[in-house]
Write an enzyme that holds these catalytic residues in place. Structure first.
Site, short mmCIF file in Angstrom:
data_model
loop_
_atom_site.label_atom_id
_atom_site.label_comp_id
_atom_site.label_asym_id
_atom_site.label_seq_id
_atom_site.Cartn_x
_atom_site.Cartn_y
_atom_site.Cartn_z
N LYS A 132 -2.49 -2.05 -3.14
CA LYS A 132 -3.55 -1.19 -2.56
C LYS A 132 -3.16 0.27 -2.78
CE LYS A 132 -5.97 -0.21 1.78
NZ LYS A 132 -6.65 -0.78 2.93
N GLU A 136 0.83 -1.21 0.00
CA GLU A 136 0.00 0.00 0.00
C GLU A 136 0.86 1.27 0.00
OE1 GLU A 136 -2.73 0.39 3.31
OE2 GLU A 136 -3.58 2.25 2.55
C1 5MM Z 1 -8.25 1.42 8.54
O1 5MM Z 1 -7.17 2.34 8.67
C2 5MM Z 1 -5.88 1.79 8.41
C3 5MM Z 1 -4.96 1.98 9.56
O2 5MM Z 1 -4.58 3.29 9.76
P1 5MM Z 1 -3.57 3.68 10.96
O3 5MM Z 1 -2.38 2.78 10.89
O4 5MM Z 1 -3.24 5.12 10.64
O5 5MM Z 1 -4.30 3.55 12.24
C4 5MM Z 1 -5.34 2.37 7.08
O6 5MM Z 1 -4.05 1.93 6.78
C5 5MM Z 1 -6.27 1.90 6.00
O7 5MM Z 1 -6.19 0.49 5.89
C6 5MM Z 1 -5.97 2.50 4.65
O8 5MM Z 1 -5.54 3.83 4.72
C7 5MM Z 1 -7.23 2.47 3.83
O9 5MM Z 1 -8.28 3.02 4.57
P2 5MM Z 1 -9.21 4.15 3.93
O10 5MM Z 1 -10.00 4.69 5.10
O11 5MM Z 1 -8.29 5.17 3.31
O12 5MM Z 1 -10.05 3.40 2.91
#
Ligand code: 5MM
Length: 340
Positions: A218, A176
């Site tokens: 991703k 990602e």
């Molecule tokens: C769900 O949030 C994930 C974890 O974030 P932190 O490590 O900052 O707590 C994040 O990595 C998430 O999997 C991705 O950004 C995709 O989530 P979104 O909300 O952008 O679809």
């Protein structure tokens, strides 16, 4: 082992299914709970995740769930492990293994994602706990003079080292590299930065001998910054995103599962659907949304046990809309009809 990794990767992106990103770290889930007036405790985090893993959405629309370290070890109220709930629904448990994006030394305003030290050992433990895929997120911000080649190279190298360690431990890596949509830059700048980042990431994956057939990408979509004066149409986002991916992502990659990045729920769905409708794609395209799948159920739940069914219905509805989008069969008029 290669065949095993390929089979898992293909299951993660199977037709009409996508990934639930429920891997918020303790500080991120606290922010989400603060917004709905819920205290973040071990029990409230467990209750919330349990309600999602028991929702109808899981069987039909979710191929895998990304968990946080705390969650992969938690048990539901009746003593069943949360991992078993996910497996019973026919989905694959996954785990976030990065230790977060930290300020990068000598690169003001940029971050490097940490977590490589001891990762091999942690992956072995996570495999024993049931994880069959993992996730590592690199964060690339757009601003004046950033991103720099040095920070992009360091983050891409870490992503590739992580991916290699995963594959050596029979775990499919989700790679990602997120280009953030914060800022006032135009869609062209997002395109240019994303193209550069993906080129460097795939070069590093090659150098580190990562089997592309056994991974899932991703990425962000190609969108203007949130504060940009000119916003883009759904069609433009879809066309630019598919164009950049076709020029950077080898066809050997089985699937691309997008992050939602702070887009409005329905925009994230509409963009995915428009990409699928373009057709002629060399890889599967689907969702790995966090916020765009969970904002609605969080609001409906608000921490109250009497709202569990409504929260599950809200989650199932969003998952169904995104499932239809991943098949190119979504339309805005379906949004009003609650999931059966
Ligand atoms: C769900 O949030 C994930 C974890 O974030 P932190 O490590 O900052 O707590 C994040 O990595 C998430 O999997 C991705 O950004 C995709 O989530 P979104 O909300 O952008 O679809």
């Amino acid at each position: 082992m290669k065949a095993e990794l390929e089979a898992i990767a293909q299951k993660m992106v199977s037709d009409g299914k996508g990934i639930l990103a429920a891997d918020e770290s303790t500080s991120t889930i606290k922010k989400r709970f603060d917004a709905i007036g819920v205290e973040s405790t071990e029990d409230s985090r467990r209750d919330y995740r349990e309600l999602m893993f028991r929702a109808d959405a899981m069987k039909e629309y979710i191929s895998g769930v990304i968990l946080f370290d705390e969650t992969i070890r938690q048990k539901a109220k009746d003593g069943t492990s949360l991992v078993s709930l996910i497996e019973k629904a026919g989905a694959i448990p996954g785990i976030k293994v990065d230790a977060g994006a930290k300020p990068m030394a000598l690169f003001p305003g940029e971050t490097i994602t940490e977590g490589l030290d001891g990762l091999g050992g942690r992956l072995k433990e996570y495999y024993d706990l049931g994880a069959r895929f993992a996730k590592w997120r690199a964060v690339i911000d757009i601003g004046a003079g950033i991103p720099t080649p040095g920070a992009v190279a360091a983050n891409a190298h870490a992503l590739a080292r992580y991916a290699a360690l995963c594959q050596e431990n029979r775990i499919v890596p989700i790679v990602e590299p997120e280009v953030l949509m914060d800022g006032d830059h135009g869609i062209e700048r997002c395109y240019e930065v994303t193209e550069y980042v993906l080129k460097v990431v795939f070069s590093e994956l090659y150098q580190q001998r990562v089997a592309l057939e056994g991974m899932v990408l991703k990425p962000n979509m190609i969108v203007p910054g949130k504060k940009a004066r000119t916003q883009a149409s759904i069609a433009e986002v879809a066309e630019q995103t598919v164009r950049v991916l076709k020029s950077t992502v080898p066809a050997a990659v089985p699937g691309i599962a997008f992050l939602s990045g702070g887009q409005a729920d329905e925009d994230a769905t509409a963009h995915l659907d428009a990409m699928l409708k373009l057709g002629n794609l060399p890889w599967k395209l689907t969702y790995s949304y966090g916020r765009a799948l969970q904002a609605a159920p969080q609001k409906a739940w608000a921490g109250k046990s009497e709202n569990v069914a409504a929260a599950q219905a809200a989650f199932t509805h969003r998952a169904r809309m995104n499932s239809l989008a991943a098949l190119g069969r979504w339309s805005a008029d379906l949004e009003g009809k609650k999931a059966a």
